[in-house]
Design an enzyme around this catalytic site. Structure first.
Site, PDB file in Angstrom:
ATOM      1  NE  ARG A  57     -15.974  12.196   3.030  1.00 63.26           N
ATOM      2  CZ  ARG A  57     -16.604  11.441   4.226  1.00 63.26           C
ATOM      3  NH1 ARG A  57     -17.406  12.179   4.695  1.00 63.26           N
ATOM      4  NH2 ARG A  57     -16.172  10.365   4.615  1.00 63.26           N
ATOM      5  CE1 TYR A 110     -19.752  29.467 -15.637  1.00 65.86           C
ATOM      6  CE2 TYR A 110     -20.702  27.237 -14.740  1.00 65.86           C
ATOM      7  CZ  TYR A 110     -19.726  27.921 -15.343  1.00 65.86           C
ATOM      8  OH  TYR A 110     -18.447  27.359 -15.705  1.00 65.86           O
ATOM      9  CG  ASP A 182     -23.611  32.437  -9.178  1.00 63.91           C
ATOM     10  OD1 ASP A 182     -22.482  33.288  -8.836  1.00 63.91           O
ATOM     11  OD2 ASP A 182     -23.111  31.311  -9.986  1.00 63.91           O
ATOM     12  CE  LYS A 207     -15.390  30.741 -13.045  1.00 62.97           C
ATOM     13  NZ  LYS A 207     -16.614  30.701 -13.210  1.00 62.97           N
TER      14      LYS A 207
HETATM   15  C1  LIG Z   1     -17.551  29.751 -13.171  1.00 63.57           C
HETATM   16  C2  LIG Z   1     -18.952  30.057 -12.733  1.00 63.57           C
HETATM   17  C3  LIG Z   1     -19.417  29.071 -11.715  1.00 63.57           C
HETATM   18  C4  LIG Z   1     -19.042  27.532 -11.519  1.00 63.57           C
HETATM   19  O1  LIG Z   1     -17.972  27.649 -10.879  1.00 63.57           O
HETATM   20  P1  LIG Z   1     -16.579  26.385 -10.858  1.00 63.57           P
HETATM   21  O2  LIG Z   1     -15.944  26.951  -9.838  1.00 63.57           O
HETATM   22  O3  LIG Z   1     -16.193  26.674 -12.492  1.00 63.57           O
HETATM   23  O4  LIG Z   1     -17.499  25.137 -10.759  1.00 63.57           O
HETATM   24  C5  LIG Z   1     -20.851  29.352 -11.299  1.00 63.57           C
HETATM   25  N1  LIG Z   1     -21.234  30.774 -11.446  1.00 63.57           N
HETATM   26  C6  LIG Z   1     -20.869  31.342 -12.079  1.00 63.57           C
HETATM   27  C7  LIG Z   1     -21.610  32.960 -12.447  1.00 63.57           C
HETATM   28  C8  LIG Z   1     -19.546  31.237 -12.753  1.00 63.57           C
HETATM   29  O5  LIG Z   1     -18.954  32.343 -13.329  1.00 63.57           O
END
Ligand SMILES: *Cc1c(COP(=O)(O)O)cnc(C)c1O
Length: 399
Positions: A57, A110, A182, A207
């Protein structure tokens, strides 16, 4: 590693310390715990005086290689990973925000992030102010009242709006805020927010970083002093990245630069093609000169990214007809993969809003999000052409 370029770093960075038995590739270490015969050594590792692993963890060698690779790609002092992108975002916000604190962000974050701001933080008596995305003056006005965290995202979902990172980081710091961004849509290939003055960079590794739509993960990069606090929150609260997912992400990241460069090119060509289609009312892509964020994007990005969106005439009806006719696209709630992915905004990023709310946010019901894959561009354009050609004419004249 500092002297090498992005594509070289994506291949080589972060792996060397984790190799064993002369293997050239990082192993997937599936052990939950790590044993010690020497009680003193165990103690020294446990209290952090000596390098090593104790329990899955907290840390794991495969996970560490993934963190180290991205840390180097973002040019950060430290990085810590998470089970998902949302875990990275929620754990980071929870590390720094407490009852009575104030956070400023934008309306177009998001969907999951937006829910944290509108649903969860207010319940903890944390004041949230969400400004119009792309309206820098509005964010600056909000900062006058001060805040603990300024949280940004650029480009955004789904209309790929752009925020001036350097300007906002400077203003955020003047207000005493920790500035977080982000960077999922841009990736470190297209945008390096730490170099523009931001404190912490977050990614959904699910992504573009992983790039193959087969593993979930998240990561935060920044100065050691901040990342250590976030790591501590995560190790206790438990949103740990799985070693197998870390391996898949690590493997995907080796081709990050190749993929993202191709996705940049494909997205640009698709956006330019869509501008010529009579079915399409609007195309949103920062690489288009008429996009409101084009000039800022040109300054702060080295590529405009693989994400675009477009609004079709005839709204939801046209979307319903068009998307199933595409042969070379997954219709799914994901983005950033090697294959092209399409989805209506009303089903994906903004499914939790009402049509009226979407309209207020400038999201037409006929908006389609397009995540350009790495296919040959001629095939992608041809695929769109054949799909448009099959649409019933009467929809073209519909409002
Ligand atoms: C998909 C996404 C997230 C969240 O990510 P997960 O891995 O699905 O939890 C956060 N910010 C952006 C811009 C995203 O495209």
């Amino acid at each position: 590693m500092k002297q090498y370029n992005m594509g070289t770093k994506a291949l080589w960075a972060g792996e060397k310390d984790q190799l064993a038995f002369g293997a050239t590739q990082v192993p997937v270490v599936h052990s939950v715990s790590f044993g010690y015969d020497d009680m003193d050594e165990w103690y020294e590792v446990a209290v952090g005086n000596k390098e090593g692993h104790i329990y899955g963890r907290n840390t794991n060698p495969t996970v560490e290689a993934f963190e180290e690779k991205l840390r180097i790609l973002e040019g950060a002092e430290a990085a810590t990973s998470f089970s998902t992108g949302m875990a990275a975002i929620s754990n980071t916000l929870s590390t720094f925000l407490f009852p009575g604190d104030r956070v400023i962000s934008i309306k177009d974050t998001y969907g999951g992030t937006n829910k944290i701001f509108t649903e969860f933080l207010p319940k903890q008596n944390i004041e949230v102010e969400l400004c119009e995305t792309g309206n820098h003056e509005a964010i600056e006005a909000a900062l006058e009242k001060g805040c603990k965290v300024l949280y940004l995202e650029t480009p955004t979902n789904p209309t790929v709006k752009i925020t001036d990172i350097e300007r906002m980081a400077k203003k955020g710091h003047e207000a005493g805020a920790i500035v977080i961004i982000d960077n999922t849509f841009a990736t470190p290939v297209n945008q390096n927010p730490l170099a523009l003055g931001v404190d912490l960079v977050i990614h959904s590794a699910t992504k573009f970083l992983g790039g193959h739509a087969d593993a979930l993960g998240g990561i935060v990069c920044g100065p050691k002093e901040l990342v250590e606090q976030i790591y501590h929150y995560r190790e206790i609260n438990g949103a740990t990245l799985d070693p197998m997912a870390a391996y898949l992400l690590l493997r995907g990241m080796k081709t990050l630069k190749l993929r993202v460069e191709r996705q940049n090119e494909n997205a640009q060509r698709i956006a330019e093609y869509l501008k010529t289609v009579s079915w399409v009312d609007d195309v949103f892509y920062p690489g288009l000169e008429d996009h409101p964020g084009h000039d800022i994007a040109k300054e702060q990005m080295s590529g405009f990214g693989g994400m675009l969106s477009f609004a079709v005439r005839g709204g939801v009806e046209t979307v319903r007809e068009l998307l199933p006719k595409l042969q070379l696209a997954n219709r799914a709630a994901n983005l950033g993969s090697v294959e092209t992915i399409v989805g209506p905004s009303r089903t994906t990023s903004h499914v939790e809003c009402t049509p009226e709310e979407r309209a207020a946010m400038g999201i037409p019901e006929g908006l389609i999000r397009y995540s350009a894959g790495i296919e040959d561009i001629e095939d992608l354009i041809h695929d769109l052409e054949q799909a448009f050609a099959q649409l019933p004419e009467e929809l073209l004249t519909a409002k």
